[in-house]
Write a protein that holds these residues in place. Structure first.
Motif, mmCIF file in Angstrom:
data_model
loop_
_atom_site.group_PDB
_atom_site.id
_atom_site.type_symbol
_atom_site.label_atom_id
_atom_site.label_comp_id
_atom_site.label_asym_id
_atom_site.label_seq_id
_atom_site.Cartn_x
_atom_site.Cartn_y
_atom_site.Cartn_z
ATOM 1 N N ARG A 1 22.447 -15.640 -12.026
ATOM 2 C CA ARG A 1 22.869 -14.881 -13.210
ATOM 3 C C ARG A 1 22.638 -13.383 -13.013
ATOM 4 O O ARG A 1 21.865 -12.954 -12.145
ATOM 5 N N PRO A 2 23.272 -12.556 -13.851
ATOM 6 C CA PRO A 2 23.061 -11.109 -13.759
ATOM 7 C C PRO A 2 21.606 -10.735 -14.039
ATOM 8 O O PRO A 2 20.964 -11.333 -14.912
ATOM 9 N N PRO A 3 21.070 -9.753 -13.328
ATOM 10 C CA PRO A 3 19.697 -9.307 -13.588
ATOM 11 C C PRO A 3 19.614 -8.547 -14.910
ATOM 12 O O PRO A 3 20.582 -7.910 -15.342
ATOM 13 N N ASP A 4 18.453 -8.599 -15.539
ATOM 14 C CA ASP A 4 18.281 -7.944 -16.836
ATOM 15 C C ASP A 4 18.576 -6.443 -16.819
ATOM 16 O O ASP A 4 19.112 -5.919 -17.799
ATOM 17 N N PRO A 5 18.224 -5.698 -15.751
ATOM 18 C CA PRO A 5 18.563 -4.268 -15.775
ATOM 19 C C PRO A 5 20.055 -4.000 -15.952
ATOM 20 O O PRO A 5 20.443 -2.979 -16.526
ATOM 21 N N LEU A 6 20.899 -4.922 -15.500
ATOM 22 C CA LEU A 6 22.342 -4.739 -15.662
ATOM 23 C C LEU A 6 22.752 -4.965 -17.117
ATOM 24 O O LEU A 6 23.552 -4.201 -17.675
ATOM 25 N N PHE A 7 22.206 -6.003 -17.752
ATOM 26 C CA PHE A 7 22.442 -6.190 -19.185
ATOM 27 C C PHE A 7 21.908 -4.990 -19.966
ATOM 28 O O PHE A 7 22.516 -4.544 -20.942
ATOM 29 N N ARG A 8 20.760 -4.480 -19.525
ATOM 30 C CA ARG A 8 20.153 -3.332 -20.214
ATOM 31 C C ARG A 8 21.053 -2.105 -20.097
ATOM 32 O O ARG A 8 21.188 -1.335 -21.055
ATOM 33 N N TRP A 9 21.680 -1.926 -18.939
ATOM 34 C CA TRP A 9 22.613 -0.809 -18.762
ATOM 35 C C TRP A 9 23.788 -0.944 -19.728
ATOM 36 O O TRP A 9 24.169 0.025 -20.395
ATOM 37 N N HIS A 10 24.367 -2.142 -19.821
ATOM 38 C CA HIS A 10 25.517 -2.341 -20.710
ATOM 39 C C HIS A 10 25.115 -2.120 -22.168
ATOM 40 O O HIS A 10 25.859 -1.495 -22.939
ATOM 41 N N PHE A 11 23.937 -2.601 -22.546
ATOM 42 C CA PHE A 11 23.487 -2.424 -23.928
ATOM 43 C C PHE A 11 23.283 -0.944 -24.244
ATOM 44 O O PHE A 11 23.654 -0.471 -25.333
ATOM 45 N N ARG A 12 22.736 -0.199 -23.321
ATOM 46 C CA ARG A 12 22.549 1.241 -23.529
ATOM 47 C C ARG A 12 23.902 1.929 -23.725
ATOM 48 O O ARG A 12 24.061 2.772 -24.613
#
Length: 296
Positions: free
Chosen positions: A231-242
């Motif tokens: 699955r995608p790493p959390d920092p990538l989800f965090r980037w999209h959320f930002r």
């Protein structure tokens, strides 16, 4: 009659953010949806505002809003601090729905399909994928292919443990930069109307009334997906959320782009006469070039 997209995202807001000592200047705002909490508001304010000291939020009655899991209510909120407040000058990347096809994305699409086999937002499975029928589902890049240069400059690949099928595809086409979405969820995800907050149990956050109308706001991603080592790493989800917070909440918000171009319409002309024309043209061009392997 022509229909004009709103020039920013303030039209549907029901919640507004101000400094307590300047209640006439709107710093930002949002549309409150299911699952948003007081603590979420604090963390989102910290994304689009630079505050030099500790701060609290107060409501219209000058009552302290606790940084807790209480449900966020629509209304006016005021930043109270002994420090200074300024809106960040960070600019989110211009993005529209991306449906690139080309030699560099074929293996990406296959890998994302095989890992997820369902829309990770709605949970709806691709029930006839077993016979090769994937209609209404799409493999979606979290970090846009059009911005591969930014990806490389920022060293995002170090978050990944799974290389792409071919080294020439680049880590931006690793399965870990992808999610499988129903077509309408893909559109909402690419336009930052929905995002995933990895800091709040991977909660699905909706930023518009349209996104909220699908009944997905406040849900959490399926644990089976979260346990998958691919699955995608959390920092990538965090980037999209930002990015989603900056697009939807900072100032008046970013423009909404037209994406429905019927056959025979002047797509180029409409883009060039619309908001952020230069940035959008670059996105469209580089997305196609990078998908085909002629990297910008």
């Amino acid at each position: 009659m022509s229909i004009i997209n709103p020039s920013d995202r303030s039209a549907w807001r029901d919640t507004f953010i101000y400094a307590s000592d300047d209640r006439d200047t709107e710093l930002g705002g949002l549309y409150v949806t299911e699952g948003m909490t007081n603590a979420n508001l604090y963390s989102m304010v910290e994304i689009f505002c630079i505050i030099s000291d500790a701060f609290d939020l107060q409501d219209d009655r000058e009552q302290l809003v606790e940084r807790d899991e209480g449900s966020l209510r629509a209304g006016n909120y005021y930043i109270v601090t002994n420090g200074t407040i300024e809106v960040t000058n960070e600019v989110p990347l211009v993005r529209t729905i991306s449906l690139q096809s080309g030699t560099r994305v074929a293996s990406f699409r296959t890998a994302v399909r095989e890992r997820d086999r369902r829309c990770i937002i709605t949970g709806r499975p691709a029930v006839i994928a077993g016979v090769g029928f994937w209609t209404v589902f799409q493999a979606t890049h979290i970090f846009p292919l059009a911005y591969e240069r930014d990806w490389n400059d920022s060293g995002f690949s170090h978050w990944f443990t799974v290389p792409p099928a071919s080294e020439s595809d680049g880590y931006i086409n690793s399965v870990q930069n992808g999610v499988f979405l129903a077509a309408v969820m893909h559109s909402l995800f690419d336009s930052y109307q929905i995002s995933i907050n990895p800091n709040d149990n991977h909660k699905i956050v909706c930023f518009t009334p349209l996104a909220s109308s699908y009944g997905i706001a406040g849900r959490q991603l399926d644990q089976l997906f979260l346990d998958d080592p691919l699955r995608p790493p959390d920092p990538l989800f965090r980037w999209h959320f930002r990015q989603a917070v900056l697009v939807n909440m900072k100032g008046a918000g970013e423009p909404c782009f037209e994406t429905d171009f019927p056959p025979g319409s002047d797509m180029m002309g409409e883009i060039m006469s619309g908001p952020k024309a230069g940035e959008r043209m670059e996105f469209e061009l580089f997305g196609r070039l990078n998908a085909m392997g002629a990297r910008a």
